[in-house]
Design a protein around this motif. Structure first.
Motif, short mmCIF file in Angstrom:
data_model
loop_
_atom_site.label_atom_id
_atom_site.label_comp_id
_atom_site.label_asym_id
_atom_site.label_seq_id
_atom_site.Cartn_x
_atom_site.Cartn_y
_atom_site.Cartn_z
N GLU A 196 -8.34 7.94 -3.65
CA GLU A 196 -8.25 6.64 -4.35
C GLU A 196 -7.96 6.84 -5.83
N GLU A 228 -7.57 -0.35 -5.98
CA GLU A 228 -8.02 1.05 -5.89
C GLU A 228 -9.34 1.24 -6.63
N HIS A 231 -11.89 0.19 -4.37
CA HIS A 231 -12.09 1.15 -3.28
C HIS A 231 -12.97 2.31 -3.74
N VAL A 304 -10.85 -2.20 3.02
CA VAL A 304 -9.93 -1.33 2.28
C VAL A 304 -8.59 -1.25 2.99
N GLU A 308 -4.74 -1.66 1.61
CA GLU A 308 -3.77 -0.56 1.72
C GLU A 308 -2.50 -1.00 2.44
FE FE2 Z 1 -7.10 2.44 -1.96
#
Ligand code: FE2
Ligand code: FE2
Length: 415
Positions: A196, A228, A231, A304, A308
């Motif tokens: 990440e 991100e 994440h 997540v 993505e």
């Molecule tokens: Fe990510």
């Protein structure tokens, strides 16, 4: 205040308003629609000492100065008018020759320029641009380099799909304590966080290189970077949820990810990161969503993976856009995969700790038959990753054989 139409002249009564309290606003407004050479008769009732300390003479003096500044002609008035203001050609000032920087709404025809001039700089798309100004330098200045057909829609989806880690995940969801399972989760999370961090910094490098005229690209990348960051947060939080320590970060993992940060070309970097890396990552997240032994990890993986999927969609979308006009790019993409493979050929690939942790999570216990099932699932994961990469490569116009070959050269670190 009254404006009277006697075309091509008009008059305005400024009443007691002075230049220190906004008289210029009314004058500009009254002059706005007059043609060059049109006359504006100005009445003002400031006589002697007014509340603002302005006399009629002072007002006329101010008006004369203002006219000079604005490029209008000042003509002495008579009994009725302080003065006549004749609209000058120079009064168009900064607006004269100002060029429209496209249109704000990307869906309008011609809204987004193919090659906006660098000196438009930070100007809003759709603004009237006063000529001149400082030189900006944007290496990514053509629409072809950054745009995607689905861009405005992707940005709208990205904004609508933002989630709050605190409330979107039920951190208190109950599950049985198991120290070894926790260690495996922490190892996978440690690995995910490292990936990440790469996914956050690699696109961040390009943001300042992209011409702001392509605002949806900047906006989408900014949201992607915020994704991100979130994440990193949720993986960290899951890793330490039960008080455990972070796992191992390996040299080979860092070697693989550093090649992403080192790639200076936007198209190649987003190909390696978003199409191949995040694409492969998607399969990993779906695997965790399906097979992780506890509900918190499954929830984290699901949220997540939704983010993505958008990152992958933009990577594929903008490369498709560029390939449509620059088919030679396909060869450069292929070369980038080969080059990266060669750079990493002496490295160990995915660390064993991560892969074993994935097997254990998919097994759910240490019983021999469960481990066998977990192992088989992890093998299936690799097959799914390969198939996913091939499908995305084919979306970019690679043949089945080329896709298989390039997919096989993708880093064993997954990203
Ligand atoms: Fe990510
Ligand atoms: Fe991502």
């Amino acid at each position: 205040m009254t404006i009277t139409e006697t075309s091509p002249s008009r008059t305005i009564d400024i009443e007691t308003l002075s230049f220190t309290s906004g008289a210029h606003m009314l004058l500009k407004r009254a002059l706005r629609d007059l043609p060059v050479g049109g006359r504006l008769g100005v009445r003002a009732s400031a006589t002697g000492a007014s509340a603002t300390g302005t006399s009629a003479t002072d007002f006329a003096l101010h008006l004369r100065g203002w006219c000079r500044e604005q490029g209008h002609e000042f003509v002495e008035g008579d009994d009725q008018f302080v003065a006549w203001v004749v609209r000058g050609a120079a009064s168009l000032g900064r607006w004269r020759g100002a060029e429209r920087a496209g249109l704000s709404d990307a869906r309008e025809n011609g809204a987004v320029c193919a090659t906006p001039p660098a000196d438009w700089g930070f100007a809003a798309r759709g603004a009237a641009i006063e000529a001149g100004g400082p030189g900006f330098y944007y290496p990514l200045y053509t629409k072809e380099q950054v745009w995607a057909e689905n861009l405005p829609k992707l940005y709208a989806q990205a904004v609508a799909a933002q989630w709050n880690p605190q409330t979107a995940i039920n951190w208190d969801a109950p599950f049985a304590p198991d120290e070894e399972m926790e260690r495996a989760v922490a190892q996978v999370m440690t690995y995910l966080i490292e990936n990440e961090n790469a996914a956050l910094q690699a696109p961040a490098r390009f943001i300042a290189q992209i011409h702001p005229h392509f605002r949806e690209v900047l906006q989408l990348l900014a949201v992607q970077i915020a994704d991100e960051a979130r994440h990193v947060e949720v993986f960290t939080r899951r890793a330490t949820l039960r008080g455990g320590e972070m796992g191992l970060s390996t040299v080979s993992g860092r070697q693989s990810l550093k090649t992403l940060l080192d790639e200076p070309d936007f198209a190649l970097a987003s190909f390696l990161l978003s199409v191949l890396g995040e694409g492969t990552f998607l399969n990993l997240l779906w695997f965790l969503e399906r097979h992780a032994p506890d509900p918190v990890t499954r929830q984290v993986a699901r949220l997540v993976s939704q983010d993505e999927a958008r990152h992958v969609a933009f990577g594929v979308g903008h490369l498709q856009y560029q390939l449509a006009t620059d088919p030679a790019l396909r060869e450069r993409l292929a070369t980038a995969v080969v080059r990266r493979h060669e750079a990493l050929s002496q490295t160990a690939g995915l660390n064993e700790e991560v892969f074993d942790a994935l097997i254990l999570l998919a097994a759910g216990s240490w019983r021999a038959e469960d481990i066998a099932a977990g192992y088989a699932r992890a093998q299936t994961l690799k097959d799914e990753m390969r198939a996913g990469r091939e499908a995305r490569l084919e979306k970019l116009g690679f043949s089945g054989a080329e896709a298989a070959e390039l997919s096989a050269l993708h880093t064993r670190n997954f990203m």
